[in-house]
Design a protein around this motif. Structure first.
Motif, PDB file in Angstrom:
ATOM      1  N   UNK A   1       0.813  -1.208   0.000  1.00 23.81           N
ATOM      2  CA  UNK A   1       0.000   0.000   0.000  1.00 23.81           C
ATOM      3  C   UNK A   1       0.853   1.267   0.000  1.00 23.81           C
ATOM      4  N   UNK A   2       2.116   1.135   0.381  1.00 20.78           N
ATOM      5  CA  UNK A   2       3.010   2.290   0.419  1.00 20.78           C
ATOM      6  C   UNK A   2       3.401   2.750  -0.977  1.00 20.78           C
ATOM      7  N   UNK A   3       3.606   4.043  -1.127  1.00 20.80           N
ATOM      8  CA  UNK A   3       4.374   4.551  -2.247  1.00 20.80           C
ATOM      9  C   UNK A   3       5.846   4.334  -1.938  1.00 20.80           C
ATOM     10  N   UNK A   4       6.696   4.456  -2.938  1.00 20.92           N
ATOM     11  CA  UNK A   4       8.121   4.221  -2.699  1.00 20.92           C
ATOM     12  C   UNK A   4       8.696   5.192  -1.670  1.00 20.92           C
ATOM     13  N   UNK A   5       8.193   6.407  -1.641  1.00 21.78           N
ATOM     14  CA  UNK A   5       8.690   7.369  -0.656  1.00 21.78           C
ATOM     15  C   UNK A   5       8.340   6.924   0.760  1.00 21.78           C
ATOM     16  N   UNK A   6       7.185   6.261   0.932  1.00 20.43           N
ATOM     17  CA  UNK A   6       6.829   5.746   2.257  1.00 20.43           C
ATOM     18  C   UNK A   6       7.776   4.629   2.675  1.00 20.43           C
ATOM     19  N   UNK A   7       8.103   3.724   1.727  1.00 19.15           N
ATOM     20  CA  UNK A   7       9.034   2.643   2.044  1.00 19.15           C
ATOM     21  C   UNK A   7      10.418   3.181   2.381  1.00 19.15           C
ATOM     22  N   UNK A   8      10.881   4.180   1.630  1.00 19.65           N
ATOM     23  CA  UNK A   8      12.187   4.772   1.924  1.00 19.65           C
ATOM     24  C   UNK A   8      12.184   5.431   3.299  1.00 19.65           C
ATOM     25  N   UNK A   9      11.124   6.132   3.602  1.00 18.04           N
ATOM     26  CA  UNK A   9      11.016   6.796   4.903  1.00 18.04           C
ATOM     27  C   UNK A   9      10.985   5.775   6.032  1.00 18.04           C
TER      28      UNK A   9
ATOM     29  N   UNK B   1      18.620 -12.247  12.497  1.00 19.04           N
ATOM     30  CA  UNK B   1      18.940 -11.797  11.146  1.00 19.04           C
ATOM     31  C   UNK B   1      17.818 -12.164  10.183  1.00 19.04           C
ATOM     32  N   UNK B   2      17.517 -11.255   9.250  1.00 18.64           N
ATOM     33  CA  UNK B   2      16.441 -11.480   8.292  1.00 18.64           C
ATOM     34  C   UNK B   2      16.647 -10.592   7.071  1.00 18.64           C
ATOM     35  N   UNK B   3      15.879 -10.845   6.025  1.00 17.23           N
ATOM     36  CA  UNK B   3      15.909 -10.020   4.821  1.00 17.23           C
ATOM     37  C   UNK B   3      14.481  -9.830   4.326  1.00 17.23           C
ATOM     38  N   UNK B   4      14.163  -8.615   3.909  1.00 21.07           N
ATOM     39  CA  UNK B   4      12.837  -8.288   3.381  1.00 21.07           C
ATOM     40  C   UNK B   4      12.902  -8.303   1.863  1.00 21.07           C
ATOM     41  N   UNK B   5      11.949  -8.992   1.231  1.00 23.63           N
ATOM     42  CA  UNK B   5      11.945  -9.067  -0.230  1.00 23.63           C
ATOM     43  C   UNK B   5      10.507  -9.046  -0.731  1.00 23.63           C
ATOM     44  N   UNK B   6      10.341  -8.871  -2.028  1.00 26.24           N
ATOM     45  CA  UNK B   6       9.000  -8.809  -2.600  1.00 26.24           C
ATOM     46  C   UNK B   6       9.059  -9.153  -4.076  1.00 26.24           C
ATOM     47  N   UNK B   7       7.896  -9.501  -4.627  1.00 23.37           N
ATOM     48  CA  UNK B   7       7.792  -9.758  -6.051  1.00 23.37           C
ATOM     49  C   UNK B   7       7.918  -8.438  -6.817  1.00 23.37           C
ATOM     50  N   UNK B   8       8.175  -8.535  -8.099  1.00 20.84           N
ATOM     51  CA  UNK B   8       8.345  -7.346  -8.939  1.00 20.84           C
ATOM     52  C   UNK B   8       7.517  -7.504 -10.210  1.00 20.84           C
ATOM     53  N   UNK B   9       7.590  -6.513 -11.069  1.00 19.87           N
ATOM     54  CA  UNK B   9       6.937  -6.602 -12.361  1.00 19.87           C
ATOM     55  C   UNK B   9       5.535  -6.035 -12.368  1.00 19.87           C
ATOM     56  N   UNK B  10       4.901  -6.153 -13.526  1.00 16.62           N
ATOM     57  CA  UNK B  10       3.587  -5.559 -13.743  1.00 16.62           C
ATOM     58  C   UNK B  10       2.548  -6.163 -12.800  1.00 16.62           C
ATOM     59  N   UNK B  11       2.583  -7.479 -12.627  1.00 17.54           N
ATOM     60  CA  UNK B  11       1.585  -8.131 -11.766  1.00 17.54           C
ATOM     61  C   UNK B  11       1.655  -7.600 -10.333  1.00 17.54           C
ATOM     62  N   UNK B  12       2.864  -7.384  -9.858  1.00 22.94           N
ATOM     63  CA  UNK B  12       3.026  -6.846  -8.500  1.00 22.94           C
ATOM     64  C   UNK B  12       2.465  -5.430  -8.418  1.00 22.94           C
ATOM     65  N   UNK B  13       2.726  -4.631  -9.427  1.00 20.43           N
ATOM     66  CA  UNK B  13       2.199  -3.269  -9.422  1.00 20.43           C
ATOM     67  C   UNK B  13       0.671  -3.258  -9.454  1.00 20.43           C
TER      68      UNK B  13
END
Length: 251
Positions: A134-142, A192-204
């Motif tokens: 639900x975040x915009x990229x600026x929200x994730x960066x913040x 220890x952990x890593x955050x990841x997510x899907x990419x591409x048009x379907x994710x958007x």
């Protein structure tokens, strides 16, 4: 199991959700539906857990009143905590129970911790969400900046209110955290952990669908119907809480 993928926050749970989670390679879901008492969350989580996928019960507690509210994601509660009690009262109760306290969607709109809230409770917070569809990229960066400035571990979740969003985001650990106790321990110890997510048009497209759903989820009329006009399950005056929160309830 040498590694473990967790979707840290979903609102929906049924056979389709479980099937999708497995197809996305998840090992665990954290299930925290709105306005549902902890015993009911636990019962449903257990019903949909199996050897391939663990469903871990949690609560996203709505603190404060409708005009000044903060959401807190909490794992490992022993006793139920209602919605719509003061922020300070809720945080004190989470500390008393030794639960894992997570900050979902930080500084997003008017429904989460501000930067000053994070600073105030930095010793009690176990993780900050740094990726949410639900975040915009600026929200994730913040959010990432907020977590790193205070040296708080991160987590990511699909925050799925729609079935199709489950598994779009995950948090990967290098060891098995597929029980409630193990996941709470990993959070409390800063594993220890890593955050990841899907990419591409379907994710958007999934992100846009969740954003479109956001307006419905945050209407006053819905909350008024669910909580404020009656004695619903997570109302602090509900008989189930035996008056324990009368001194900190806001409704």
């Amino acid at each position: 199991m040498t590694g473990c993928r967790v979707d840290f926050h979903v609102k929906v749970l049924d056979e389709q959700v479980v099937k999708r989670a497995k197809a996305r390679g998840l090992d665990a879901l954290v299930y925290a539906p709105h306005f549902t008492r902890l015993p009911d969350v636990r019962e449903r989580a257990e019903r949909f857990s199996d050897d391939e996928l663990s469903v871990i019960p949690a609560r996203e507690v709505f603190t404060g009143d409708w005009q000044d509210r903060r959401h807190v994601l909490v794992l490992g509660l022993d006793d139920p905590v209602p919605d719509f009690i003061t922020f300070e009262g809720a945080m004190a109760e989470f500390e008393r129970q030794g639960a894992a306290v997570l900050v979902p969607h930080p500084t997003f709109l008017s429904v989460s911790f501000s930067a000053s809230d994070v600073e105030r409770y930095v010793d009690l917070i176990d993780a900050v969400e740094t990726y949410n569809p639900k975040h915009l990229q600026l929200h994730n960066r913040r959010a990432r900046r907020l977590a790193r400035n205070h040296s708080i571990p991160e987590f990511g979740s699909s925050y799925a209110h729609l079935r199709g969003t489950v598994g779009e985001v995950w948090t990967a650990f290098d060891h098995d955290v597929t029980t409630e106790e193990a996941l709470v321990e990993a959070l409390r110890t800063g594993a220890s952990r890593a955050v990841d997510h899907r990419t591409g048009v379907a994710h958007q497209l999934r992100r846009h669908a969740e954003m479109a759903h956001l307006g419905y989820e945050n209407t006053y009329e819905k909350v008024d119907r669910l909580l404020l006009s009656g004695m619903e399950p997570t109302h602090p005056r509900h008989i189930a809480y035996e008056g324990r929160f009368d001194d900190v309830r806001v409704y």
